[in-house]
Design a protein around this motif. Structure first.
Motif, PDB file in Angstrom:
ATOM      1  N   ALA A  47     -50.445 -73.012  79.979  1.00  0.00           N
ATOM      2  CA  ALA A  47     -49.970 -72.475  78.698  1.00  0.00           C
ATOM      3  C   ALA A  47     -49.439 -73.621  77.853  1.00  0.00           C
ATOM      4  CB  ALA A  47     -48.860 -71.452  78.947  1.00  0.00           C
ATOM      5  N   PRO A  48     -49.677 -73.585  76.551  1.00  0.00           N
ATOM      6  CA  PRO A  48     -49.125 -74.642  75.686  1.00  0.00           C
ATOM      7  C   PRO A  48     -47.601 -74.686  75.789  1.00  0.00           C
ATOM      8  CG  PRO A  48     -50.748 -73.340  74.498  1.00  0.00           C
ATOM      9  CD  PRO A  48     -50.492 -72.630  75.802  1.00  0.00           C
ATOM     10  N   ALA A  49     -47.087 -75.874  75.992  1.00  0.00           N
ATOM     11  CA  ALA A  49     -45.639 -76.044  76.160  1.00  0.00           C
ATOM     12  C   ALA A  49     -44.924 -75.922  74.821  1.00  0.00           C
ATOM     13  CB  ALA A  49     -45.345 -77.402  76.783  1.00  0.00           C
ATOM     14  N   PHE A  50     -43.686 -75.483  74.872  1.00  0.00           N
ATOM     15  CA  PHE A  50     -42.823 -75.470  73.693  1.00  0.00           C
ATOM     16  C   PHE A  50     -41.384 -75.605  74.159  1.00  0.00           C
ATOM     17  CE2 PHE A  50     -43.356 -71.007  74.840  1.00  0.00           C
ATOM     18  CZ  PHE A  50     -42.052 -70.543  74.877  1.00  0.00           C
ATOM     19  N   THR A  51     -40.578 -76.147  73.284  1.00  0.00           N
ATOM     20  CA  THR A  51     -39.139 -76.264  73.532  1.00  0.00           C
ATOM     21  C   THR A  51     -38.443 -75.699  72.307  1.00  0.00           C
ATOM     22  OG1 THR A  51     -39.494 -78.268  74.815  1.00  0.00           O
ATOM     23  CG2 THR A  51     -37.258 -77.859  74.018  1.00  0.00           C
ATOM     24  N   ARG A  52     -37.578 -74.738  72.522  1.00  0.00           N
ATOM     25  CA  ARG A  52     -36.836 -74.104  71.439  1.00  0.00           C
ATOM     26  C   ARG A  52     -35.461 -73.706  71.937  1.00  0.00           C
ATOM     27  NH1 ARG A  52     -40.252 -72.074  67.237  1.00  0.00           N
ATOM     28  NH2 ARG A  52     -41.575 -73.858  66.864  1.00  0.00           N
ATOM     29  N   THR A  53     -34.666 -73.248  71.031  1.00  0.00           N
ATOM     30  CA  THR A  53     -33.372 -72.665  71.369  1.00  0.00           C
ATOM     31  C   THR A  53     -33.497 -71.162  71.202  1.00  0.00           C
ATOM     32  OG1 THR A  53     -32.229 -74.645  70.604  1.00  0.00           O
ATOM     33  CG2 THR A  53     -30.917 -72.629  70.816  1.00  0.00           C
ATOM     34  N   ALA A  54     -33.116 -70.429  72.229  1.00  0.00           N
ATOM     35  CA  ALA A  54     -33.163 -68.968  72.168  1.00  0.00           C
ATOM     36  C   ALA A  54     -32.130 -68.470  71.166  1.00  0.00           C
ATOM     37  CB  ALA A  54     -32.902 -68.376  73.545  1.00  0.00           C
ATOM     38  N   LEU A  55     -32.291 -67.241  70.733  1.00  0.00           N
ATOM     39  CA  LEU A  55     -31.345 -66.643  69.787  1.00  0.00           C
ATOM     40  C   LEU A  55     -29.939 -66.590  70.368  1.00  0.00           C
ATOM     41  CD1 LEU A  55     -33.523 -63.729  68.357  1.00  0.00           C
ATOM     42  CD2 LEU A  55     -33.074 -65.974  67.342  1.00  0.00           C
ATOM     43  N   SER A  56     -29.832 -66.609  71.686  1.00  0.00           N
ATOM     44  CA  SER A  56     -28.529 -66.600  72.353  1.00  0.00           C
ATOM     45  C   SER A  56     -27.894 -67.983  72.397  1.00  0.00           C
ATOM     46  CB  SER A  56     -28.695 -66.070  73.776  1.00  0.00           C
ATOM     47  OG  SER A  56     -29.537 -66.949  74.504  1.00  0.00           O
ATOM     48  N   GLY A  57     -28.662 -69.010  72.006  1.00  0.00           N
ATOM     49  CA  GLY A  57     -28.151 -70.369  72.002  1.00  0.00           C
ATOM     50  C   GLY A  57     -28.595 -71.210  73.185  1.00  0.00           C
ATOM     51  N   GLU A  58     -29.193 -70.586  74.197  1.00  0.00           N
ATOM     52  CA  GLU A  58     -29.626 -71.332  75.377  1.00  0.00           C
ATOM     53  C   GLU A  58     -30.950 -72.056  75.104  1.00  0.00           C
ATOM     54  OE1 GLU A  58     -31.310 -68.741  78.674  1.00  0.00           O
ATOM     55  OE2 GLU A  58     -30.712 -67.191  77.255  1.00  0.00           O
ATOM     56  N   PRO A  59     -31.116 -73.261  75.671  1.00  0.00           N
ATOM     57  CA  PRO A  59     -32.376 -73.979  75.479  1.00  0.00           C
ATOM     58  C   PRO A  59     -33.485 -73.335  76.314  1.00  0.00           C
ATOM     59  CG  PRO A  59     -30.927 -75.226  76.911  1.00  0.00           C
ATOM     60  CD  PRO A  59     -30.148 -74.021  76.441  1.00  0.00           C
ATOM     61  N   VAL A  60     -34.679 -73.290  75.752  1.00  0.00           N
ATOM     62  CA  VAL A  60     -35.846 -72.760  76.462  1.00  0.00           C
ATOM     63  C   VAL A  60     -36.936 -73.818  76.378  1.00  0.00           C
ATOM     64  CG1 VAL A  60     -37.609 -70.958  76.540  1.00  0.00           C
ATOM     65  CG2 VAL A  60     -35.274 -70.378  75.866  1.00  0.00           C
ATOM     66  N   ASP A  61     -37.325 -74.319  77.532  1.00  0.00           N
ATOM     67  CA  ASP A  61     -38.406 -75.292  77.627  1.00  0.00           C
ATOM     68  C   ASP A  61     -39.416 -74.691  78.596  1.00  0.00           C
ATOM     69  OD1 ASP A  61     -40.135 -77.398  78.096  1.00  0.00           O
ATOM     70  OD2 ASP A  61     -38.549 -78.877  78.370  1.00  0.00           O
ATOM     71  N   LEU A  62     -40.600 -74.370  78.120  1.00  0.00           N
ATOM     72  CA  LEU A  62     -41.585 -73.709  78.976  1.00  0.00           C
ATOM     73  C   LEU A  62     -41.882 -74.529  80.227  1.00  0.00           C
ATOM     74  CD1 LEU A  62     -43.229 -71.111  79.082  1.00  0.00           C
ATOM     75  CD2 LEU A  62     -45.143 -72.381  78.129  1.00  0.00           C
ATOM     76  N   ARG A  63     -41.739 -75.837  80.148  1.00  0.00           N
ATOM     77  CA  ARG A  63     -42.004 -76.695  81.318  1.00  0.00           C
ATOM     78  C   ARG A  63     -41.042 -76.403  82.466  1.00  0.00           C
ATOM     79  NH1 ARG A  63     -42.487 -81.682  77.362  1.00  0.00           N
ATOM     80  NH2 ARG A  63     -40.584 -80.629  76.783  1.00  0.00           N
ATOM     81  N   GLN A  64     -39.872 -75.809  82.179  1.00  0.00           N
ATOM     82  CA  GLN A  64     -38.918 -75.496  83.249  1.00  0.00           C
ATOM     83  C   GLN A  64     -39.473 -74.439  84.193  1.00  0.00           C
ATOM     84  OE1 GLN A  64     -36.037 -73.939  80.308  1.00  0.00           O
ATOM     85  NE2 GLN A  64     -35.593 -72.309  81.739  1.00  0.00           N
ATOM     86  N   PHE A  65     -40.510 -73.720  83.767  1.00  0.00           N
ATOM     87  CA  PHE A  65     -41.101 -72.663  84.592  1.00  0.00           C
ATOM     88  C   PHE A  65     -42.389 -73.115  85.279  1.00  0.00           C
ATOM     89  CE2 PHE A  65     -39.104 -70.356  80.933  1.00  0.00           C
ATOM     90  CZ  PHE A  65     -38.001 -69.884  81.639  1.00  0.00           C
TER      91      PHE A  65
END
Length: 143
Positions: A47-65
């Motif tokens: 899946a194409p990777a992305f890094t964003r901040t969730a609406l809750s403020g937590e970082p989301v990096d698809l590579r972490q999964f």
């Protein structure tokens, strides 16, 4: 003369609405009759990777999964089909718990509306806003 123009406008509007309804009825199967064909293992791509901040403020990096099953749900709070599937998505997320990671991507939506949508359907996983649709484009998502 004005009366004829009004009658003509009403007739044209009626014909246009009828045309849209007929077209929709004739092509409704495009929305409901799609069977997903599994992708062969040899043809699968990451899946194409992305890094964003969730609406809750937590970082989301698809590579972490990496190496773990992830369900990525693209939605918009105003989207009728999204509303129809949201409760089922919530049940799946809660049923599979930590065995499957869930990430929601709010497309063409505002943060508060996306937050209310996720809360209404009991989503407890990260919700990422995609205001410029760049994540959606990378996944070839169209509405």
């Amino acid at each position: 003369m004005r009366r004829l123009l009004i009658i003509a406008a009403i007739a044209a509007g009626t014909v246009a609405v009828a045309g849209v309804i007929i077209y929709g009825q004739m092509h409704m199967s495009l929305l409901t009759d799609r069977n997903a064909t599994p992708i062969k293992a040899a043809d699968r791509k990451p899946a194409p990777a992305f890094t964003r901040t969730a609406l809750s403020g937590e970082p989301v990096d698809l590579r972490q999964f990496a190496g773990k099953p992830v369900v990525i749900n693209f939605f918009a709070s105003w989207c009728v089909p999204c509303k129809q599937e949201a409760a089922g998505t919530g049940r799946i997320g809660h049923e599979f718990g930590s065995r499957v990671h869930m990430v929601a991507i709010a497309v063409d939506d505002k943060g508060p509306a996306a937050r209310r949508f996720a809360s209404h359907y009991g989503w407890t996983w990260p919700v990422v806003n995609d205001p410029s649709d760049d994540i959606a484009y990378r996944y070839d998502i169209s509405g």
